[in-house]
Motif scaffolding. Structure first.
Motif, PDB file in Angstrom:
ATOM      1  N   ASP A 153      -2.830  12.535  -1.183  1.00  0.00           N
ATOM      2  CA  ASP A 153      -3.663  11.324  -1.270  1.00  0.00           C
ATOM      3  C   ASP A 153      -4.476  11.317  -2.558  1.00  0.00           C
ATOM      4  O   ASP A 153      -5.250  12.236  -2.824  1.00  0.00           O
ATOM      5  CB  ASP A 153      -4.599  11.266  -0.054  1.00  0.00           C
ATOM      6  CG  ASP A 153      -5.416   9.977  -0.036  1.00  0.00           C
ATOM      7  OD1 ASP A 153      -4.940   8.983  -0.611  1.00  0.00           O
ATOM      8  OD2 ASP A 153      -6.522   9.970   0.535  1.00  0.00           O
ATOM      9  N   GLN A 177      -6.202  -1.810   4.115  1.00  0.00           N
ATOM     10  CA  GLN A 177      -5.888  -0.511   3.522  1.00  0.00           C
ATOM     11  C   GLN A 177      -7.166   0.255   3.180  1.00  0.00           C
ATOM     12  O   GLN A 177      -7.273   1.456   3.426  1.00  0.00           O
ATOM     13  CB  GLN A 177      -5.047  -0.705   2.251  1.00  0.00           C
ATOM     14  CG  GLN A 177      -3.683  -1.336   2.485  1.00  0.00           C
ATOM     15  CD  GLN A 177      -2.704  -0.381   3.133  1.00  0.00           C
ATOM     16  OE1 GLN A 177      -2.734   0.810   2.874  1.00  0.00           O
ATOM     17  NE2 GLN A 177      -1.852  -0.888   4.005  1.00  0.00           N
ATOM     18  N   ALA A 178      -8.136  -0.447   2.620  1.00  0.00           N
ATOM     19  CA  ALA A 178      -9.397   0.202   2.257  1.00  0.00           C
ATOM     20  C   ALA A 178     -10.249   0.498   3.490  1.00  0.00           C
ATOM     21  O   ALA A 178     -10.775   1.609   3.649  1.00  0.00           O
ATOM     22  CB  ALA A 178     -10.174  -0.692   1.282  1.00  0.00           C
ATOM     23  N   LYS A 213       1.071   0.487  -5.184  1.00  0.00           N
ATOM     24  CA  LYS A 213       0.092   1.237  -4.397  1.00  0.00           C
ATOM     25  C   LYS A 213      -1.324   1.114  -4.945  1.00  0.00           C
ATOM     26  O   LYS A 213      -2.297   1.012  -4.184  1.00  0.00           O
ATOM     27  CB  LYS A 213       0.507   2.705  -4.345  1.00  0.00           C
ATOM     28  CG  LYS A 213      -0.328   3.543  -3.396  1.00  0.00           C
ATOM     29  CD  LYS A 213       0.214   4.955  -3.301  1.00  0.00           C
ATOM     30  CE  LYS A 213      -0.629   5.783  -2.333  1.00  0.00           C
ATOM     31  NZ  LYS A 213      -0.088   7.174  -2.227  1.00  0.00           N
ATOM     32  N   LYS A 214      -1.456   1.124  -6.269  1.00  0.00           N
ATOM     33  CA  LYS A 214      -2.797   1.076  -6.873  1.00  0.00           C
ATOM     34  C   LYS A 214      -3.502  -0.241  -6.588  1.00  0.00           C
ATOM     35  O   LYS A 214      -4.728  -0.309  -6.557  1.00  0.00           O
ATOM     36  CB  LYS A 214      -2.700   1.310  -8.386  1.00  0.00           C
ATOM     37  CG  LYS A 214      -2.316   2.736  -8.762  1.00  0.00           C
ATOM     38  CD  LYS A 214      -2.426   2.961 -10.243  1.00  0.00           C
ATOM     39  CE  LYS A 214      -2.045   4.389 -10.608  1.00  0.00           C
ATOM     40  NZ  LYS A 214      -2.906   5.400  -9.939  1.00  0.00           N
ATOM     41  N   GLN A 235      -4.051  -0.476  -2.269  1.00  0.00           N
ATOM     42  CA  GLN A 235      -5.102   0.339  -1.660  1.00  0.00           C
ATOM     43  C   GLN A 235      -6.473  -0.340  -1.687  1.00  0.00           C
ATOM     44  O   GLN A 235      -7.406   0.152  -1.059  1.00  0.00           O
ATOM     45  CB  GLN A 235      -5.186   1.687  -2.354  1.00  0.00           C
ATOM     46  CG  GLN A 235      -5.597   1.632  -3.821  1.00  0.00           C
ATOM     47  CD  GLN A 235      -5.428   2.978  -4.524  1.00  0.00           C
ATOM     48  OE1 GLN A 235      -5.032   3.952  -3.900  1.00  0.00           O
ATOM     49  NE2 GLN A 235      -5.725   3.025  -5.811  1.00  0.00           N
ATOM     50  N   TYR A 236      -6.561  -1.464  -2.395  1.00  0.00           N
ATOM     51  CA  TYR A 236      -7.820  -2.213  -2.413  1.00  0.00           C
ATOM     52  C   TYR A 236      -7.798  -3.425  -1.480  1.00  0.00           C
ATOM     53  O   TYR A 236      -8.750  -4.198  -1.443  1.00  0.00           O
ATOM     54  CB  TYR A 236      -8.149  -2.662  -3.836  1.00  0.00           C
ATOM     55  CG  TYR A 236      -8.564  -1.512  -4.735  1.00  0.00           C
ATOM     56  CD1 TYR A 236      -9.851  -0.990  -4.667  1.00  0.00           C
ATOM     57  CD2 TYR A 236      -7.657  -0.931  -5.612  1.00  0.00           C
ATOM     58  CE1 TYR A 236     -10.220   0.078  -5.471  1.00  0.00           C
ATOM     59  CE2 TYR A 236      -8.017   0.145  -6.414  1.00  0.00           C
ATOM     60  CZ  TYR A 236      -9.307   0.641  -6.343  1.00  0.00           C
ATOM     61  OH  TYR A 236      -9.671   1.712  -7.127  1.00  0.00           O
ATOM     62  N   GLY A 275       0.787  -1.226   0.000  1.00  0.00           N
ATOM     63  CA  GLY A 275       0.000   0.000   0.000  1.00  0.00           C
ATOM     64  C   GLY A 275       0.818   1.274   0.000  1.00  0.00           C
ATOM     65  O   GLY A 275       0.270   2.366  -0.238  1.00  0.00           O
ATOM     66  N   ASN A 276       2.123   1.153   0.256  1.00  0.00           N
ATOM     67  CA  ASN A 276       2.947   2.355   0.350  1.00  0.00           C
ATOM     68  C   ASN A 276       4.028   2.459  -0.721  1.00  0.00           C
ATOM     69  O   ASN A 276       4.595   3.527  -0.916  1.00  0.00           O
ATOM     70  CB  ASN A 276       3.620   2.406   1.727  1.00  0.00           C
ATOM     71  CG  ASN A 276       2.618   2.733   2.831  1.00  0.00           C
ATOM     72  OD1 ASN A 276       2.091   3.831   2.923  1.00  0.00           O
ATOM     73  ND2 ASN A 276       2.310   1.742   3.662  1.00  0.00           N
ATOM     74  N   LYS A 309      -9.595   3.495   5.937  1.00  0.00           N
ATOM     75  CA  LYS A 309      -9.919   4.831   5.418  1.00  0.00           C
ATOM     76  C   LYS A 309     -11.069   5.469   6.215  1.00  0.00           C
ATOM     77  O   LYS A 309     -11.164   6.688   6.330  1.00  0.00           O
ATOM     78  CB  LYS A 309     -10.327   4.711   3.949  1.00  0.00           C
ATOM     79  CG  LYS A 309     -10.568   6.024   3.237  1.00  0.00           C
ATOM     80  CD  LYS A 309      -9.304   6.595   2.686  1.00  0.00           C
ATOM     81  CE  LYS A 309      -9.601   7.823   1.810  1.00  0.00           C
ATOM     82  NZ  LYS A 309      -8.350   8.470   1.373  1.00  0.00           N
ATOM     83  N   GLY A 337     -14.256   2.945   1.086  1.00  0.00           N
ATOM     84  CA  GLY A 337     -13.227   2.037   1.588  1.00  0.00           C
ATOM     85  C   GLY A 337     -13.819   0.951   2.467  1.00  0.00           C
ATOM     86  O   GLY A 337     -13.436  -0.223   2.373  1.00  0.00           O
ATOM     87  N   THR A 381      -6.286   8.437  -3.437  1.00  0.00           N
ATOM     88  CA  THR A 381      -7.139   7.254  -3.332  1.00  0.00           C
ATOM     89  C   THR A 381      -8.487   7.514  -4.016  1.00  0.00           C
ATOM     90  O   THR A 381      -9.139   8.525  -3.729  1.00  0.00           O
ATOM     91  CB  THR A 381      -7.393   6.894  -1.853  1.00  0.00           C
ATOM     92  OG1 THR A 381      -6.138   6.806  -1.176  1.00  0.00           O
ATOM     93  CG2 THR A 381      -8.115   5.568  -1.741  1.00  0.00           C
TER      94      THR A 381
END
Length: 259
Positions: free
Chosen positions: A226, A212-213, A203-204, A207-208, A197-198, A216, A235, A228
């Protein structure tokens, strides 16, 4: 199955969960770690706020600072979710349980309902305690529960803890082994998810991922950089999808496999 029989199954699941010492230890550890680290980071953030850059000050989120400890506290909730399911497999108790309750859907849903209720109660208490104690240490930087988005974030923290427990229960039902389940989930949530996630290259995709989601929902202030593509509720919805898929997978395998 009659309502009375369903009630009896739920009561038996409650008896099994509360009679195991690990239940008290893991849930207590989740609360203590989450609240303790949240208070520590809140105190450190107040003392170091003047040294932050202009962008960091603009992105400063006093509400989310209170929830920093949940990144470690969630690991205890994962252990709780895994042990609630896999203890029966490791001890062979699952054969007795399924002989007593042949309707596997009822058995599975009853176990999920009891564990989810317990995880949600602990998660909500932890989230509200972490918020109010953390804000008390932030002084003039603190947020108020009535500020826009703050109550949503605090309630979201409790929901997040319950959802991470349910996700772990679904995975543990599919794998059946406590060691295998923890061997996959702990490194994934402690290291792999954070890295994916970082790191810009992943990252793309990262973030799912569920944590990570879902996390949020605990943010009130959006960081400057950000990008996102979803908001707090979006999220949480992504995390719910992960949980539903995990629980459905657990149910399908529980229904098809021998005990």
């Amino acid at each position: 199955m009659a309502v009375t029989q369903v009630t009896q199954v739920v009561q038996s699941e409650w008896t099994k969960i509360r009679s195991v010492a690990s239940t008290v230890w893991t849930l207590s550890l989740a609360a203590v770690v989450s609240i303790g680290l949240g208070m520590t980071f809140s105190a450190l953030s107040k003392s170091q706020f003047d040294d932050l850059s202009r962008d960091d000050k603009l992105s400063f989120d006093p509400t989310n600072i209170s929830f920093v400890g949940m990144s470690l506290g969630q690991l205890a909730m994962i252990v709780f979710g895994v042990l609630v399911v896999s203890n029966e497999y490791s001890t062979g108790m699952i054969r007795t349980s399924l002989a007593a309750v042949p309707q596997r859907g009822t058995f599975y849903l009853s176990k999920i309902a009891v564990a989810a209720g317990l995880a949600l109660a602990v998660g909500m208490v932890t989230s509200f305690a972490a918020f109010f104690l953390g804000q008390s240490l932030l002084g003039s930087l603190r947020a108020d529960i009535g500020d826009p988005g703050v109550l949503r974030a605090v309630i979201g923290g409790g929901l997040y803890m319950a959802l991470i427990t349910l996700f772990s229960m679904g995975i543990a039902t599919m794998l059946r082994s406590p060691m295998l389940s923890l061997g996959i989930l702990m490194p994934f949530f402690f290291l792999v998810s954070g890295i994916l996630g970082n790191v810009s290259a992943t990252k793309k995709v990262g973030q799912y991922l569920p944590d990570q989601a879902g996390s949020k929902i605990m943010r009130v202030v959006t960081p400057i950089d950000d990008d996102t593509p979803y908001g707090p509720w979006g999220g949480l919805a992504i995390m719910v999808v992960w949980v539903v898929v995990a629980l459905l997978g657990g149910y399908l395998l529980l229904k098809r496999r021998d005990a």
